[in-house]
Design a protein around this motif. Structure first.
Motif, short mmCIF file in Angstrom:
data_model
loop_
_atom_site.label_atom_id
_atom_site.label_comp_id
_atom_site.label_asym_id
_atom_site.label_seq_id
_atom_site.Cartn_x
_atom_site.Cartn_y
_atom_site.Cartn_z
N ASP A 166 4.23 21.11 -17.47
CA ASP A 166 5.64 20.81 -17.74
C ASP A 166 6.56 21.59 -16.81
OD1 ASP A 166 5.12 23.32 -18.82
OD2 ASP A 166 6.49 23.05 -20.52
N GLN A 167 5.97 22.47 -15.98
CA GLN A 167 6.76 23.31 -15.08
C GLN A 167 6.66 22.89 -13.61
OE1 GLN A 167 8.69 25.93 -16.22
NE2 GLN A 167 8.13 25.14 -18.24
N VAL A 168 5.64 22.11 -13.27
CA VAL A 168 5.42 21.73 -11.88
C VAL A 168 4.66 20.41 -11.86
CG1 VAL A 168 3.26 23.04 -11.70
CG2 VAL A 168 4.58 22.55 -9.63
N THR A 169 4.97 19.58 -10.86
CA THR A 169 4.34 18.28 -10.73
C THR A 169 3.10 18.38 -9.86
OG1 THR A 169 6.50 17.22 -10.89
CG2 THR A 169 4.72 15.89 -9.98
N GLN A 170 2.11 17.55 -10.15
CA GLN A 170 0.96 17.40 -9.25
C GLN A 170 1.50 17.10 -7.85
OE1 GLN A 170 -2.22 17.15 -10.88
NE2 GLN A 170 -3.52 16.83 -9.10
N GLY A 193 0.84 -1.19 0.00
CA GLY A 193 0.00 0.00 0.00
C GLY A 193 0.88 1.25 0.00
N PHE A 194 0.27 2.39 -0.25
CA PHE A 194 1.01 3.66 -0.19
C PHE A 194 0.16 4.71 0.51
CE2 PHE A 194 -1.21 3.63 -4.25
CZ PHE A 194 -1.77 4.91 -4.34
N ASP A 195 0.82 5.55 1.31
CA ASP A 195 0.16 6.56 2.12
C ASP A 195 0.81 7.92 1.84
OD1 ASP A 195 -0.88 8.24 4.05
OD2 ASP A 195 -0.71 6.80 5.69
N ALA A 196 0.05 8.82 1.21
CA ALA A 196 0.54 10.16 0.90
C ALA A 196 -0.30 11.22 1.59
CB ALA A 196 0.54 10.39 -0.61
N THR A 197 -0.90 10.85 2.74
CA THR A 197 -1.83 11.75 3.42
C THR A 197 -1.15 12.78 4.31
OG1 THR A 197 -2.13 10.15 5.22
CG2 THR A 197 -3.69 10.05 3.37
N TRP A 198 0.17 12.84 4.28
CA TRP A 198 0.90 13.87 5.04
C TRP A 198 0.42 15.27 4.64
CZ3 TRP A 198 4.15 13.43 9.10
CH2 TRP A 198 5.04 14.48 9.40
N PHE A 199 0.08 15.43 3.36
CA PHE A 199 -0.51 16.66 2.86
C PHE A 199 -1.97 16.40 2.48
CE2 PHE A 199 3.92 17.60 0.97
CZ PHE A 199 4.37 18.11 2.18
N GLU A 200 -2.81 17.40 2.77
CA GLU A 200 -4.21 17.32 2.35
C GLU A 200 -4.40 17.74 0.89
OE1 GLU A 200 -6.69 19.62 5.16
OE2 GLU A 200 -4.87 19.69 6.40
N GLU A 201 -3.51 18.57 0.41
CA GLU A 201 -3.66 19.20 -0.90
C GLU A 201 -3.75 18.17 -2.02
OE1 GLU A 201 -4.40 21.32 -3.76
OE2 GLU A 201 -4.15 22.41 -1.87
N PRO A 202 -4.82 18.26 -2.85
CA PRO A 202 -4.93 17.32 -3.99
C PRO A 202 -3.90 17.58 -5.07
CG PRO A 202 -6.71 18.93 -4.02
CD PRO A 202 -6.01 19.12 -2.71
N GLY A 203 -3.24 18.76 -5.05
CA GLY A 203 -2.04 18.86 -5.85
C GLY A 203 -1.98 19.84 -7.00
N TRP A 204 -3.07 20.51 -7.37
CA TRP A 204 -2.99 21.43 -8.51
C TRP A 204 -3.68 22.74 -8.16
CZ3 TRP A 204 0.23 21.15 -12.35
CH2 TRP A 204 0.09 22.04 -13.43
#
Length: 364
Positions: free
Chosen positions: A124-128, A103-114
């Motif tokens: 092409d300038q920033v990653t999700q 499994g993977f856990d990326a819940t350290w941040f709430e932000e969905p990313g964009w």
């Protein structure tokens, strides 16, 4: 332009007019981050085991985590999932386990990313954004992942397999709980800050903004990041009325800051030892980084090898902020923000020449 030793305003024009700063937003973000943190903090990527036969890789926002080691001789040398996989495999084998689900856990941040103010063509300038990625979410075939945590988990699964651990099924989102199996840690925060500034890296800087938000108790969202940055800058006496921030990196064209803020920020960076690490990430005029090919004419050349500055560039936006030694030995900070120039290259030349004039002046 400010005298770093005294804070005296040596020259000023429209210094409190809010304008789009582009990547010089990073100067404000990293200042806020280093003001709030000690600078030695590290962010771990761990593997935990909620039950036998099941492991979870947990991200806590290491923006520089790589899949494989950086080339020998490069600086810095971040943590890798390759190392994490080897450590995990060793621990599992010692426990008599050779087959797991992941499994993977990326819940350290709430932000969905964009960010809502970023156009789609900025991908092409920033990653999700994510608390878990490898290689900044850049894909081997080109482009950037929109599911960086899942892709990081897939990379990790392949590396476990290479270390003799069978991974059954596809990685799935999970809650990271249970005993820790293995970990790797990020570079110290001050190195992350230096790297973000040196590369003017949008993704790294946005993650640092989210780390700041979490550290001071704000939501780990863009709004929380901006609120945290504002609070730190207000404490430092840098925040000006009319300032608007929507992100930490400066990609947003809705950001508005003043030249006064940037000049004050640079003054602090060059006068307070704890903050001076940010200067280590600034290019030198005509020598390194984004300034290597600039400051080539007679007017700007007095600043070559002397001024250190952060650039900012978007369509119809150019900024330059930094510090320099004047001809009479005075250390000054400066900031130029240009919005709406018909010729982007000419605006950069103008800023370089203005810096050259400052470096060559007797300002006492």
């Amino acid at each position: 332009m400010l005298d770093v030793a005294t804070g005296e305003v040596l020259a000023s024009k429209s210094a409190t007019t809010p304008l789009i700063p582009a990547s010089n937003t990073k100067t404000l973000t990293t200042l806020a981050v280093m003001n709030a943190f000690d600078g030695e903090e590290r962010f771990a990527t761990t593997v935990v085991q909620p039950e036998p036969g099941r492991i979870v890789i947990v991200g806590s926002g290491d923006p520089t985590l790589l899949s494989v080691p950086a080339k020998a001789g490069t600086y810095p040398r971040p943590a890798t999932t390759q190392d994490l996989a080897a450590r995990t495999a060793e621990a599992l084998k010692q426990a008599g386990q050779t087959s797991v689900t992941l499994g993977f856990d990326a819940t350290w941040f709430e932000e969905p990313g964009w960010n809502a103010t970023w156009p789609a063509n900025y991908r092409d300038q920033v990653t999700q954004l994510s608390a878990l990625w490898v290689d900044e979410g850049k894909l081997p075939a080109g482009g950037r992942s929109r599911t960086p945590a899942l892709d990081a988990a897939k990379t990790f699964a392949a590396q476990l397999t290479a270390n003799g651990i069978t991974v059954t099924g596809e990685p799935t989102p999970a809650t990271g709980s249970g005993d820790e199996v293995a970990r790797v840690e990020s570079l110290p925060l001050h190195v992350l800050v230096e790297t973000a500034m040196n590369r003017s890296n949008n993704s790294y800087t946005e993650v640092l903004g989210l780390q700041l938000a979490r550290h001071v108790g704000q939501p780990t969202t863009f709004a929380g990041s901006v609120a945290a940055i504002r609070a730190e800058l207000t404490e430092l006496g840098v925040w000006d009325e009319g300032t608007v921030l929507h992100d930490a990196s400066g990609l947003s064209r809705s950001n508005l800051v003043t030249a006064n803020m940037l000049a004050k920020a640079m003054l602090l960076l060059d006068s307070q030892p704890h903050l001076s690490v940010i200067l280590d990430g600034l290019p030198t005029a005509g020598v390194t980084g984004t300034l290597a090919d600039r400051f080539t004419d007679d007017i700007s050349s007095p600043a070559r090898g002397v001024a250190r500055a952060k650039t900012g560039t978007l369509s119809l936006v150019s900024s330059l902020a930094g510090t320099t030694i004047t001809d009479d030995g005075r250390l000054v900070s400066f900031a130029f923000i240009i919005n709406g120039p018909p010729d982007g290259w000419a605006s950069k030349v103008w800023a370089d020449q203005a810096t050259g004039v400052v470096a060559s002046c007797g300002c006492s």
